[in-house]
Design an enzyme around this catalytic site. Structure first.
Site, PDB file in Angstrom:
ATOM      1  N   HIS A  69      -4.637   9.614   0.541  1.00  0.00           N
ATOM      2  CA  HIS A  69      -4.755   8.790   1.746  1.00  0.00           C
ATOM      3  C   HIS A  69      -5.407   9.616   2.839  1.00  0.00           C
ATOM      4  O   HIS A  69      -4.747  10.323   3.596  1.00  0.00           O
ATOM      5  CB  HIS A  69      -3.369   8.319   2.182  1.00  0.00           C
ATOM      6  N   HIS A  75      -5.870   2.393  -4.284  1.00  0.00           N
ATOM      7  CA  HIS A  75      -5.892   2.678  -2.839  1.00  0.00           C
ATOM      8  C   HIS A  75      -6.596   4.004  -2.557  1.00  0.00           C
ATOM      9  O   HIS A  75      -6.569   4.487  -1.426  1.00  0.00           O
ATOM     10  CB  HIS A  75      -4.450   2.727  -2.325  1.00  0.00           C
ATOM     11  N   ASP A  96       0.825  -1.210   0.000  1.00  0.00           N
ATOM     12  CA  ASP A  96       0.000   0.000   0.000  1.00  0.00           C
ATOM     13  C   ASP A  96       0.859   1.261   0.000  1.00  0.00           C
ATOM     14  O   ASP A  96       2.020   1.242   0.419  1.00  0.00           O
ATOM     15  CB  ASP A  96      -0.879   0.051   1.252  1.00  0.00           C
ATOM     16  N   HIS A 119       3.832  -2.279   3.238  1.00  0.00           N
ATOM     17  CA  HIS A 119       3.851  -0.916   2.691  1.00  0.00           C
ATOM     18  C   HIS A 119       5.174  -0.650   1.981  1.00  0.00           C
ATOM     19  O   HIS A 119       6.236  -0.951   2.537  1.00  0.00           O
ATOM     20  CB  HIS A 119       3.641   0.109   3.806  1.00  0.00           C
TER      21      HIS A 119
END
Length: 247
Positions: A110, A106, A55, A201
């Protein structure tokens, strides 16, 4: 005749219903809930396969290091990318695809999801999916929301964009300043079995500075453990999950 009190009550009820619709699905963030109610959302797939996912990229500082290590290990993975970062670094996205990796969504940025914002979700998620298509040449299949929090708005936007939400069934807790390769490996292997989806990640964009180094150091150890146990390691596209298709 509708009194002011009745109107206020109706408004409060509508607000509560909207909040419940928006926040209710976020309960799937809890592993026990999604294992019980939705094994597919938990990323459970082919029992002989482990899906390796990353991610928060692409990040020009850290992502290329993961690509080099994955190439050395002869492993392909799924990268859940942020649309704004992919647009900023399209050459890195093209490199991922050229090297056999899978791009997934994603989100655009964020962000925390707590306030209902259906209109924005419905705009930004397809925008991110379109960016993946433009950069990688294929329409993405999978969506993992930031922080793994799947609200009603995010779920509706994913369905409209033809994306299947997938969270994870094992993670490395690799985002903290205290993370180490050994610690990441221990966290993952505590839940490691055939059919799991592993979350790591490849960027510290929303994590502790340089925390990605722990995930990178754990990567060859994790792959070795999977192979010792007779499990293949690869992207979600090879994990036996059925993807949604846009209508």
């Amino acid at each position: 005749m509708v009194t002011a009190r009745t109107a206020a009550g109706l408004a409060a009820g509508a607000a509560a219903a909207t909040a419940g619709w928006h926040i209710g699905p976020a309960a799937t963030w809890i592993p026990a809930v999604r294992r019980t109610l939705s094994p597919a959302l938990d990323g459970r797939g082919d029992p002989g396969h482990v899906a390796l996912t990353f991610d928060d990229g692409p990040d020009p500082h850290s992502t290329p290091r993961f690509l080099r290590e994955l190439d050395r290990l002869s492993v392909r993975a799924t990268f859940f990318v942020l649309g704004a970062e992919l647009r900023r670094y399209p050459e890195l996205g093209r490199r991922m695809v050229a090297e056999g990796h899978e791009l997934a969504v994603h989100g655009w940025r964020h962000e925390w999801p707590w306030y209902p914002r259906l209109g924005r979700d419905l705009r930004e998620l397809p925008r991110a999916a379109d960016t993946v298509l433009q950069v990688g040449g294929e329409r993405p299949l999978w969506y993992r929301p930031p922080y793994g929090i799947l609200t009603g708005g995010r779920w509706a936007a994913a369905r409209r964009a033809g994306l299947r939400p997938v969270l994870w069934s094992a993670w490395g807790r690799d985002w903290t300043a205290e993370a180490t390769p050994a610690g990441v490996l221990s966290e993952v292997t505590g839940s490691l079995r055939g059919g799991v989806t592993v979350l790591l990640h490849d960027s510290d964009r929303v994590s502790a500075p340089d925390s990605w180094r722990a995930a990178l150091g754990a990567l060859p150890l994790l792959v070795a453990v999977c192979r010792e146990r007779g499990m293949r390691v690869g992207p979600l596209g090879e994990h036996g999950l059925q993807a949604h298709r846009a209508a």
